[in-house]
Design an enzyme around this catalytic site. Sequence first.
Site, PDB file in Angstrom:
ATOM      1  N   LYS A 229      39.411  38.372  30.933  1.00  0.00           N
ATOM      2  CA  LYS A 229      39.238  38.475  32.374  1.00  0.00           C
ATOM      3  C   LYS A 229      37.768  38.814  32.667  1.00  0.00           C
ATOM      4  O   LYS A 229      37.117  39.470  31.846  1.00  0.00           O
ATOM      5  CB  LYS A 229      40.157  39.599  32.804  1.00  0.00           C
ATOM      6  CG  LYS A 229      40.135  39.971  34.226  1.00  0.00           C
ATOM      7  CD  LYS A 229      41.073  41.156  34.394  1.00  0.00           C
ATOM      8  CE  LYS A 229      40.820  41.827  35.721  1.00  0.00           C
ATOM      9  NZ  LYS A 229      39.455  42.183  35.984  1.00  0.00           N
TER      10      LYS A 229
ATOM     11  N   LYS B 206      33.972  40.654  27.586  1.00  0.00           N
ATOM     12  CA  LYS B 206      34.132  39.606  26.570  1.00  0.00           C
ATOM     13  C   LYS B 206      32.784  39.050  26.133  1.00  0.00           C
ATOM     14  O   LYS B 206      32.616  38.711  24.966  1.00  0.00           O
ATOM     15  CB  LYS B 206      35.058  38.489  27.063  1.00  0.00           C
ATOM     16  CG  LYS B 206      34.471  37.660  28.174  1.00  0.00           C
ATOM     17  CD  LYS B 206      35.412  36.632  28.676  1.00  0.00           C
ATOM     18  CE  LYS B 206      35.077  36.234  30.092  1.00  0.00           C
ATOM     19  NZ  LYS B 206      33.673  36.085  30.447  1.00  0.00           N
TER      20      LYS B 206
ATOM     21  N   ASP C  81      40.344  34.500  33.589  1.00  0.00           N
ATOM     22  CA  ASP C  81      41.297  34.710  34.681  1.00  0.00           C
ATOM     23  C   ASP C  81      41.355  33.530  35.629  1.00  0.00           C
ATOM     24  O   ASP C  81      41.986  33.584  36.669  1.00  0.00           O
ATOM     25  CB  ASP C  81      41.041  36.003  35.445  1.00  0.00           C
ATOM     26  CG  ASP C  81      39.580  36.280  35.695  1.00  0.00           C
ATOM     27  OD1 ASP C  81      39.258  37.303  36.273  1.00  0.00           O
ATOM     28  OD2 ASP C  81      38.740  35.436  35.294  1.00  0.00           O
TER      29      ASP C  81
END
Lengths: 433, 289
Positions: free
Chosen positions: B13, B18, B130
């Site tokens: 998300k 990340k 997402d």
Amino acid sequence: MSRPLVGFHDGCALHGALATVAAIEGVTPLVHSTPGCALRGAFATAGAQGFRGAPIHLSPISSTNLAEKHIVFGGASRLREQIKNTLSVLPRGLLVVITGCPTEMIGDDVPAMVREAVTQGESVIDVGAAGFLGSAHGGYERVLAALAARVDELRLPAAPAAPGLVNIFGVVPRYDETWASDLDEISRLLAAVGLVANPIFGPGGGLSSLAALPKAVASLVLSPWGLAPAEALKAKAGVPIVAVEGLPVGADAVQDLLRRLAAATSLIDDAAVERLLISERRFEDFALDETLLALSRLGRRRVAIAGNSVIAGPIARFLVTNLGWDGRALVLTDEPTGDSGLSAFAGRVISTADGAAVKAAIRDAEPDFLIAGARYGALAGELAIPFAPIADLGGRAALSGGFTGARGVARLLAALTAAQTPVVETKRAAARA
Amino acid sequence: MSSTPKHIAIYGKGGIGKSTTTSNISAALAESGRRVIQIGCDPKSDSTVILRGGAELPTVLDSLRDRARPSLEQISTIGFGGVLCIEAGGPVPGVGCAGRGIAAAVDLLDELQVFEKFKPDYVLYDVLGDVVCGGFAVPIRDGIAESAFVVASSDFMAVFAANNLFKAIDKYAATGGARLGGVIANSIQTPYARELLDDFAARTGTEIVGYVPRSQAVAQSELYGQTVIEAQPYSEQAEIYRALARRVVGDHETRLPRPLNGPELKDWARSWGDRIFGVERDANNEARL
Ligand code: SF4
């Protein structure tokens, strides 16, 4: 499992919208989509199903012809550019921006681009007509509903006063193949009783007919596709709606239509109505007399009829009530929504635009006479039954092939009595020849 | 190394960390002598920023604007340890189609023969997880990446995004799509966070491949525009990333996850709500006594 449509009868909404806009003189379409949309639209202008080969030139329709970068980054600025370019080479009037699938999917802010042009004094409107929103008939509905609802934002020259003006809605240019001829005959019938038709399309229509829409005394709705614009005008300017089930084929249907119009407006001259009905009946009786021998030779037929609702339903009604034929199946190839109220005139009423489903419905009905588009001739040959084509006839049908009024009946009778059983060309027969 | 590079997609998300995680994995691999390409698949185009010290990098999709085919040099830059940094790019928020952008960028990289020319050992795709349209699933489709990992925290929305990715993996697995490598648990701070993610992994038949604690070292390194591996190579956090990198590229079992459906996910979240806030309530009560 779903399967692809075979021999589809309608175009996509964008093509219906394009045909609709192109049929109004002084109005220019601008397609905001990828190149194939306008190109295929240009093929379609050769007649609803008239296109058979590849074009050697690009479409003459103004189009933003989006490339991948516009899909990724948005195509709004390409549209701004194309609006400007189009207005610089085409005569002013009204520009209608028609958006197709890709732009509707990525959500380009088309209204903002249109507003920008409008603030600069141009007359532009946008209509969402992505193919996934529906068929060509649906595209017609969207264009006219938008024009009707937003008519006073369009900066059109004021329409002259026109007492007794009646808007005609529900006949889709090109996709209802005999559109021009039918609109012309409706206009003639209304003129005979002191009303003035506003057919919007063709020589009787044009840019000024749009400005006149809210000034009409009634909106005559001839198919479900015409209801949305009529409702927009009713909400906006209180124009009453007179809805009938399709074009009036024959004097009885003309009488019914005029009776309903008279109930909605007070402008109809009763004496003129009488005079018109007498002449319509005389014409129809004459046509029946002239074809009597051939008709009696045909006898009472088990008929299957396939066509768009604006014409197929009324033909079925005429054949059953006036000629006493046995209506076995009625296939409405524009897939109208809602109850057609036509079950009294055919054993089965089917709504499908899929050519394979149309054929299946015709076979199931076990008819001994077929009335349908020319493309179904081979099926009639296979079934070894006489066949009267009412569509896929090419350009001349638009101009002179309509079925409205007593004159329409004359053309219908001519088609019935000229009907032949198509010869099936088997491979062996072809080889022998 | 073998001549065919290993392609790995890392989803998560937005804002979950990340890019930080992926960049540190890339840096750790590069540090151990591997040739690595990191491709950011997020319209924000900041995936590789801490690998390249903030140097300017035109995106792949920028080159689409002028319709000319770019050269590899124009759309890539060499970052820390020789990592080849590429950003797919995309439209500004609210216009166009970022999903199509990812697909177009992947096509273009293929046409430019990036992998044949650079001959990497590993290709890491850092993908915004997402967004749910098909374009963002491109890296796990058509056999592009062989395994996918998802970065999640104990935040419910991160778990929700992970569950969605599991659904996509299941959908494409039948037609040669990526398998799931596992979940990377990020920003682990509270005692329950680890348990919550363990429980989610157990329920969905997946595995946690690494726990990355929240750390000062990450924040400090980022302020200098660097990965932890580069800025604080001897820190504990750097070791954690090295271990994670070994795990991510190592041979491990890949699997098909069993995503939770809507009601299951809701019930699961609620039960954890009860546990967590129950704990807090008890703590408050104790404090009051
Ligand atoms: S269906 Fe969509 S993409 Fe195809 S021609 Fe129609 S508008 Fe264009």
